[in-house]
Design a protein around this motif. Sequence first.
Motif, mmCIF file in Angstrom:
data_model
loop_
_atom_site.group_PDB
_atom_site.id
_atom_site.type_symbol
_atom_site.label_atom_id
_atom_site.label_comp_id
_atom_site.label_asym_id
_atom_site.label_seq_id
_atom_site.Cartn_x
_atom_site.Cartn_y
_atom_site.Cartn_z
ATOM 1 N N THR A 79 0.835 -1.207 0.000
ATOM 2 C CA THR A 79 0.000 0.000 0.000
ATOM 3 C C THR A 79 0.872 1.261 0.000
ATOM 4 O OG1 THR A 79 -0.280 0.042 2.422
ATOM 5 C CG2 THR A 79 -1.965 -1.130 1.142
ATOM 6 N N LEU A 91 2.057 1.661 -3.583
ATOM 7 C CA LEU A 91 0.946 2.192 -4.389
ATOM 8 C C LEU A 91 0.743 3.681 -4.108
ATOM 9 C CD1 LEU A 91 -1.342 -0.898 -3.984
ATOM 10 C CD2 LEU A 91 -0.660 0.042 -6.190
ATOM 11 N N SER A 99 3.495 5.725 -5.708
ATOM 12 C CA SER A 99 3.315 5.779 -7.162
ATOM 13 C C SER A 99 2.254 6.798 -7.559
ATOM 14 C CB SER A 99 2.940 4.401 -7.703
ATOM 15 O OG SER A 99 1.592 4.073 -7.396
ATOM 16 N N SER A 100 1.344 7.083 -6.654
ATOM 17 C CA SER A 100 0.276 8.041 -6.926
ATOM 18 C C SER A 100 0.785 9.476 -6.984
ATOM 19 C CB SER A 100 -0.802 7.944 -5.848
ATOM 20 O OG SER A 100 -1.351 6.647 -5.829
ATOM 21 N N GLN A 135 0.470 4.799 -11.043
ATOM 22 C CA GLN A 135 -0.391 3.860 -10.322
ATOM 23 C C GLN A 135 -0.548 2.540 -11.067
ATOM 24 O OE1 GLN A 135 -3.782 6.470 -9.941
ATOM 25 N NE2 GLN A 135 -3.445 6.678 -7.746
ATOM 26 N N ALA A 163 2.433 0.409 -10.595
ATOM 27 C CA ALA A 163 2.467 -0.180 -9.254
ATOM 28 C C ALA A 163 1.421 -1.283 -9.101
ATOM 29 C CB ALA A 163 2.258 0.903 -8.200
ATOM 30 N N VAL A 164 0.239 -1.070 -9.643
ATOM 31 C CA VAL A 164 -0.818 -2.089 -9.577
ATOM 32 C C VAL A 164 -0.349 -3.373 -10.255
ATOM 33 C CG1 VAL A 164 -3.085 -2.679 -10.555
ATOM 34 C CG2 VAL A 164 -2.787 -0.546 -9.282
ATOM 35 N N ILE A 186 -4.301 -4.082 -3.021
ATOM 36 C CA ILE A 186 -4.837 -2.949 -3.777
ATOM 37 C C ILE A 186 -6.143 -2.457 -3.151
ATOM 38 C CG2 ILE A 186 -5.713 -2.225 -6.034
ATOM 39 C CD1 ILE A 186 -3.655 -4.365 -7.195
ATOM 40 N N TRP A 203 -5.289 -0.438 -0.107
ATOM 41 C CA TRP A 203 -4.844 0.910 -0.497
ATOM 42 C C TRP A 203 -6.039 1.801 -0.830
ATOM 43 C CZ3 TRP A 203 -4.621 2.025 -6.069
ATOM 44 C CH2 TRP A 203 -4.161 3.312 -6.365
ATOM 45 N N PHE A 223 -8.595 -0.974 -10.547
ATOM 46 C CA PHE A 223 -7.266 -1.352 -10.070
ATOM 47 C C PHE A 223 -7.201 -2.750 -9.448
ATOM 48 C CE2 PHE A 223 -5.907 3.359 -9.645
ATOM 49 C CZ PHE A 223 -5.437 3.370 -10.943
#
Length: 193
Positions: free
Chosen positions: A33, A36, A39-40, A54, A57-58, A74, A77, A109
């Motif tokens: 998480t 993730l 990455s956002s 994202q 990362a997903v 996911i 997160w 996601f």
Amino acid sequence: MNTAATTIRPSFSPLGLADRSVLWQVAAVALGTLFLALSSYVEVPMVPVPMTMQTFAVAMVGALYGWRLGGVTIVAWLIEGAAGLPVLSGGAAGVIHFAGPTAGYLFAFPIAGAIVGWLAEQGWNGNKPVLAFLAAIAGNLTCLALGCAWLAVTIGAEPAFFHGVAPFLLGAVLKSALGAAALAGLQRVAAKR
């Protein structure tokens, strides 16, 4: 001939999380998480949906964790984001994002991560970089298709495609290639141990 040795498949992931204790898996979810969320924050502003890392990362979480643990990670997160933690695109947070123009992408996601994870478990992983690339493309296209479908409800099908899919296709290919290369590298490092 020893048939037991020939039926054992190599682990799909260099992390081997499926063989680890529950405590290890809980720690992996927490780290996933965080990955993730970070990455956002890597974002290219676009309208109506920004491009982030994202989906990279997903796909990586799915490929490294498998479809079950990846999906759980996911979803955890997304729950963090809905609960108000600044873990979504650009540090966004709150339930409102699960009803706006990005909602289709957010809900896609876990599905995309599960698809990539399932394919990784079938051998589409770092041991076979071309297949790992195709698995990541499948995850990216799932996100784009479901995100576009949601966006089409609010702005129409054609504008949704031109604003919510077309600008992201090159990025999907590049992020998928990066993911496949990273998985191949991790697999090589794990094989040397």
